[in-house]
Design a protein around this motif. Structure first.
Motif, PDB file in Angstrom:
ATOM      1  N   PHE A 100     -32.778 -55.222   5.135  1.00  0.00           N
ATOM      2  CA  PHE A 100     -32.873 -56.450   4.351  1.00  0.00           C
ATOM      3  C   PHE A 100     -33.340 -56.118   2.944  1.00  0.00           C
ATOM      4  O   PHE A 100     -34.451 -55.636   2.753  1.00  0.00           O
ATOM      5  N   ASP A 101     -32.495 -56.360   1.989  1.00  0.00           N
ATOM      6  CA  ASP A 101     -32.854 -56.145   0.589  1.00  0.00           C
ATOM      7  C   ASP A 101     -33.455 -57.440   0.040  1.00  0.00           C
ATOM      8  O   ASP A 101     -32.816 -58.166  -0.713  1.00  0.00           O
ATOM      9  N   ASP A 102     -34.681 -57.687   0.442  1.00  0.00           N
ATOM     10  CA  ASP A 102     -35.314 -58.969   0.089  1.00  0.00           C
ATOM     11  C   ASP A 102     -36.336 -58.768  -1.018  1.00  0.00           C
ATOM     12  O   ASP A 102     -37.507 -59.080  -0.860  1.00  0.00           O
ATOM     13  N   THR A 103     -35.870 -58.242  -2.137  1.00  0.00           N
ATOM     14  CA  THR A 103     -36.812 -57.862  -3.188  1.00  0.00           C
ATOM     15  C   THR A 103     -36.807 -58.803  -4.378  1.00  0.00           C
ATOM     16  O   THR A 103     -37.264 -58.436  -5.454  1.00  0.00           O
ATOM     17  N   ASP A 104     -36.259 -59.977  -4.193  1.00  0.00           N
ATOM     18  CA  ASP A 104     -36.351 -60.967  -5.259  1.00  0.00           C
ATOM     19  C   ASP A 104     -36.877 -62.280  -4.700  1.00  0.00           C
ATOM     20  O   ASP A 104     -36.131 -63.083  -4.173  1.00  0.00           O
ATOM     21  N   PRO A 105     -38.204 -62.471  -4.826  1.00  0.00           N
ATOM     22  CA  PRO A 105     -38.788 -63.683  -4.255  1.00  0.00           C
ATOM     23  C   PRO A 105     -38.490 -64.934  -5.067  1.00  0.00           C
ATOM     24  O   PRO A 105     -38.868 -66.019  -4.667  1.00  0.00           O
ATOM     25  N   LYS A 106     -37.808 -64.770  -6.183  1.00  0.00           N
ATOM     26  CA  LYS A 106     -37.627 -65.930  -7.055  1.00  0.00           C
ATOM     27  C   LYS A 106     -36.170 -66.373  -7.169  1.00  0.00           C
ATOM     28  O   LYS A 106     -35.793 -67.420  -6.684  1.00  0.00           O
ATOM     29  N   VAL A 107     -35.363 -65.537  -7.809  1.00  0.00           N
ATOM     30  CA  VAL A 107     -33.976 -65.933  -8.067  1.00  0.00           C
ATOM     31  C   VAL A 107     -33.171 -66.032  -6.764  1.00  0.00           C
ATOM     32  O   VAL A 107     -32.370 -66.936  -6.576  1.00  0.00           O
ATOM     33  N   LYS A 108     -33.365 -65.088  -5.895  1.00  0.00           N
ATOM     34  CA  LYS A 108     -32.691 -65.127  -4.607  1.00  0.00           C
ATOM     35  C   LYS A 108     -33.730 -65.092  -3.501  1.00  0.00           C
ATOM     36  O   LYS A 108     -33.823 -64.141  -2.729  1.00  0.00           O
ATOM     37  N   LYS A 109     -34.480 -66.118  -3.470  1.00  0.00           N
ATOM     38  CA  LYS A 109     -35.613 -66.191  -2.545  1.00  0.00           C
ATOM     39  C   LYS A 109     -35.131 -66.098  -1.097  1.00  0.00           C
ATOM     40  O   LYS A 109     -34.252 -66.845  -0.670  1.00  0.00           O
TER      41      LYS A 109
ATOM     42  N   VAL B 230     -33.658 -51.666  12.221  1.00  0.00           N
ATOM     43  CA  VAL B 230     -33.775 -52.735  11.239  1.00  0.00           C
ATOM     44  C   VAL B 230     -34.910 -52.385  10.278  1.00  0.00           C
ATOM     45  O   VAL B 230     -36.002 -52.035  10.714  1.00  0.00           O
ATOM     46  N   VAL B 231     -34.609 -52.454   9.003  1.00  0.00           N
ATOM     47  CA  VAL B 231     -35.599 -52.112   7.989  1.00  0.00           C
ATOM     48  C   VAL B 231     -35.702 -53.280   7.014  1.00  0.00           C
ATOM     49  O   VAL B 231     -34.705 -53.886   6.658  1.00  0.00           O
ATOM     50  N   ILE B 232     -36.928 -53.578   6.628  1.00  0.00           N
ATOM     51  CA  ILE B 232     -37.121 -54.682   5.691  1.00  0.00           C
ATOM     52  C   ILE B 232     -37.776 -54.141   4.421  1.00  0.00           C
ATOM     53  O   ILE B 232     -38.872 -53.574   4.467  1.00  0.00           O
ATOM     54  N   ALA B 233     -37.095 -54.303   3.317  1.00  0.00           N
ATOM     55  CA  ALA B 233     -37.577 -53.709   2.065  1.00  0.00           C
ATOM     56  C   ALA B 233     -38.959 -54.223   1.694  1.00  0.00           C
ATOM     57  O   ALA B 233     -39.806 -53.451   1.223  1.00  0.00           O
ATOM     58  N   SER B 234     -39.216 -55.491   1.926  1.00  0.00           N
ATOM     59  CA  SER B 234     -40.508 -56.036   1.496  1.00  0.00           C
ATOM     60  C   SER B 234     -41.673 -55.427   2.281  1.00  0.00           C
ATOM     61  O   SER B 234     -42.826 -55.607   1.904  1.00  0.00           O
ATOM     62  N   ASP B 235     -41.380 -54.720   3.358  1.00  0.00           N
ATOM     63  CA  ASP B 235     -42.422 -53.984   4.080  1.00  0.00           C
ATOM     64  C   ASP B 235     -42.720 -52.648   3.429  1.00  0.00           C
ATOM     65  O   ASP B 235     -43.684 -51.978   3.809  1.00  0.00           O
ATOM     66  N   ARG B 236     -41.877 -52.221   2.550  1.00  0.00           N
ATOM     67  CA  ARG B 236     -41.921 -50.833   2.113  1.00  0.00           C
ATOM     68  C   ARG B 236     -42.110 -50.687   0.608  1.00  0.00           C
ATOM     69  O   ARG B 236     -41.770 -49.644   0.028  1.00  0.00           O
TER      70      ARG B 236
ATOM     71  N   ALA C 192     -31.528 -47.122  -3.931  1.00  0.00           N
ATOM     72  CA  ALA C 192     -31.447 -45.672  -4.141  1.00  0.00           C
ATOM     73  C   ALA C 192     -32.465 -44.945  -3.267  1.00  0.00           C
ATOM     74  O   ALA C 192     -32.143 -43.977  -2.585  1.00  0.00           O
ATOM     75  N   ILE C 193     -33.687 -45.430  -3.298  1.00  0.00           N
ATOM     76  CA  ILE C 193     -34.742 -44.777  -2.516  1.00  0.00           C
ATOM     77  C   ILE C 193     -34.469 -44.919  -1.019  1.00  0.00           C
ATOM     78  O   ILE C 193     -34.540 -43.953  -0.259  1.00  0.00           O
ATOM     79  N   GLU C 194     -34.146 -46.123  -0.616  1.00  0.00           N
ATOM     80  CA  GLU C 194     -33.941 -46.377   0.810  1.00  0.00           C
ATOM     81  C   GLU C 194     -32.782 -45.566   1.399  1.00  0.00           C
ATOM     82  O   GLU C 194     -32.886 -45.014   2.483  1.00  0.00           O
ATOM     83  N   ASP C 195     -31.687 -45.533   0.683  1.00  0.00           N
ATOM     84  CA  ASP C 195     -30.539 -44.822   1.229  1.00  0.00           C
ATOM     85  C   ASP C 195     -30.891 -43.359   1.498  1.00  0.00           C
ATOM     86  O   ASP C 195     -30.417 -42.758   2.454  1.00  0.00           O
ATOM     87  N   HIS C 196     -31.752 -42.834   0.654  1.00  0.00           N
ATOM     88  CA  HIS C 196     -32.194 -41.463   0.887  1.00  0.00           C
ATOM     89  C   HIS C 196     -33.173 -41.385   2.051  1.00  0.00           C
ATOM     90  O   HIS C 196     -33.010 -40.568   2.959  1.00  0.00           O
ATOM     91  N   LEU C 197     -34.156 -42.267   2.044  1.00  0.00           N
ATOM     92  CA  LEU C 197     -35.165 -42.236   3.113  1.00  0.00           C
ATOM     93  C   LEU C 197     -34.540 -42.450   4.483  1.00  0.00           C
ATOM     94  O   LEU C 197     -34.961 -41.867   5.475  1.00  0.00           O
TER      95      LEU C 197
END
Length: 484
Positions: free
Chosen positions: A62-71, A94-100, A210-215
């Motif tokens: 989940f690429d949930d890194t915009d709490p405003k524009v795409k909340k 399952v990975v959630i970006a906002s956890d990381r 970029a970071i996640e795809d590597h990790l």
RNA sequence: GCUCCGGUAGUGUAGUCCGGCCAAUCAUUCCGGCCUUUCGAGCCGAAGACUCGGGUUCGAAUCCCGACCGGAGCACCA
């Protein structure tokens, strides 16, 4: 011989081979700001199918890194998982970006230390002005120490939104303006549905991805071609950190004939304005709407896989999806009569009888029995075509001749199956059950056979009307229309 | 304006990397016909395409150049 007939040479359309070294790890990276649409379904199915083909892994991130524009929506995380599973694409992880977020901060710091990132205080327009003339802004040349201080201040909440960003240093004179010193982190002071206001500095897609795809050890990425430049931006980081970028391929924009804009945000607007009832409104191209209408997961899979992966922009018709679905559903769907906008028809001299109509025309599955005593309902559309004197057959019942139209009356003329060419129409018993069919083009109200009540959640065919999924069975039956 | 990408029948695709087996595949749609107690399914048949112009070559959908058309990026969205 029968076997031979069934053994049609259906050349299984497969996805083109991937360039594979060892294992295959693929992912989809949706923003959970709504449920998956048919567009997301393409990503889910194609990526999962490839992972399956090569016995690889399929990750949902989940690429949930915009709490405003795409909340993000809290419910939508589950919706994505649900719909993946329903389509036979259960993620291995399952990975959630906002956890990381902390991991991203660590890499940001590393890049700053390497002199590959800097904190920029330019306004958006000022930076664009400089960028367009290939000129560095004053902050680009700050020392590492200064940048670390500013970065620390950013994280410490010293700046407001828009006051500072962290940029990745690429090549300010790069011939492609899209690649010049892009933003990696910006300040967003808005609560996130999952992590609240724990963070005010959020990564942009390019950095996070970029970071996640590597990790995550992603080996292959297949996504929309709108992200082609994004890939080029991310490669700068891969080069700085000595990483190997996954192999990529892209598909073009997909439009569906007869369906307007259907981005998640457009749909959300429509729901807020009351145009659509819910995310699974039959008019919407969300996966859950299709499911509710009785479109089978396998049909969506076939549809997507046959479409393949090309960079050409395409406009495809829902008819193709419906055709896939019909193939699957036709053998299993029981047949029933449903008459919308019913017209009452009295039949003189008709014997009281029980109609025995097969549940399926080609497969022996028994009958439904309907008691008829001189009165039936027929569809107004059919009634409108009648003229006094017409001889027609009521399907699976008997023959009649129309006597008058104003009070719609006919007389019984026999049971013999009429010869070819005679008009056959369907009908419903006067004591049937009220049925409401919700279709993309509107609501059809009428009467159906009582037996339909036993078909909850099943896809059935209302003869001469279309395939529907029985959605609820109470005093009245609600059905969702799939297709003809 | 600057970058990048793509253009095969109505639609979606195969073929394009490694030119000839492509007078171009499959599906869907449409149109005929058969069958059928559905306007469903099935069966048979038909129609329908390499964007254009040059070049290379014995030979080009396939390679090269140009034009035209379409799309994407140049966001403190994903």
């Amino acid at each position: 011989m029968i076997e031979a007939l069934h053994e049609k040479k259906v050349k299984e359309r497969k996805l083109p081979a991937l360039d594979v070294d060892e294992e295959v790890v693929m992912r989809i990276a949706p923003n959970p700001n709504g449920p998956p649409t048919i567009g997301n379904a393409r990503g889910i199915i194609v990526n999962h199918e490839y992972a399956k083909m090569y016995n690889g892994k399929f990750i949902l991130r989940f690429d949930d890194t915009d709490p405003k524009v795409k909340k993000p929506m809290l419910e939508a995380y589950d919706w994505h998982l649900e719909d993946c599973e329903w389509m036979g694409a259960k993620p291995d992880r399952v990975v959630i970006a906002s956890d990381r977020i902390d991991k991203y901060y660590a890499y940001a710091e590393q890049l700053i230390k390497m002199g590959k990132a800097y904190v920029c205080f330019c306004s958006q327009s000022e930076f664009k002005r400089l960028k367009d003339i290939k000129e560095a802004c004053p902050h680009r040349e700050q020392g590492v120490k200064t940048n670390l201080e500013h970065w620390g201040a950013m994280l410490g909440g010293k700046y407001g939104e828009k006051e500072a960003v962290l940029r990745i240093k690429t090549d300010i004179k790069h011939k492609d303006p899209a690649l010049r010193d892009w933003v990696a982190f910006r300040i967003v002071k808005e609560g996130h549905p999952r992590v609240g206001d724990k963070y005010a500095v959020w990564p942009m897609l390019d950095f996070e991805s970029a970071i996640e795809d590597h990790l995550l050890g992603i080996t292959h990425i297949i996504r929309g071609k709108d992200l082609i430049d994004s890939e080029k931006r991310q490669k700068f980081i891969y080069e700085y950190l000595g990483w190997k970028y996954p192999k990529t391929s892209h598909w073009g924009r997909i439009k569906i004939h007869g369906i307007g804009k259907f981005s998640t945000s457009e749909i959300k607007k429509g729901i807020q304005n009351g145009i659509y009832a819910q995310w699974d409104d039959p008019r919407l191209p969300t996966v859950r709407a299709l499911r509710r209408r009785g479109i089978q997961a396998e049909a969506i899979r076939n549809f997507m896989i046959k479409m393949g992966v090309t960079e050409t922009d395409i406009a495809i018709s829902m008819d193709t999806l419906y055709a896939e679905n019909r193939k699957i559903v036709d053998p299993s769907a029981n047949r029933y009569f449903f008459v919308h906008t019913p017209a009452h028809l009295t039949i003189e001299n008709a014997p009281s009888t029980v109609a025995k109509a097969p549940l399926h025309p080609n497969i022996d599955r028994g009958f439904r029995e309907i008691l008829v005593d001189g009165e039936v309902l027929i569809c107004q559309d059919d009634a409108a075509t009648l003229t006094a004197g017409d001889r027609i057959r009521l399907k699976e019942l008997y023959n009649i001749q129309i006597m008058s139209l104003k009070p719609l009356k006919a007389r019984y003329t026999g049971d013999d199956l009429a010869k070819k060419g005679a008009a056959i129409i369907h009908w419903a018993p006067i004591d049937g059950v009220e049925v409401k069919v919700l279709a993309p083009d509107g609501v059809y109200e009428g009467v159906g056979e009582k037996d339909v009540k036993s078909e909850l959640n099943n896809v059935v065919q209302f003869e001469r009307f279309g395939f529907v999924r029985i959605d609820s069975v109470d005093d009245i039956i609600r059905a969702y229309f799939a297709h003809k």
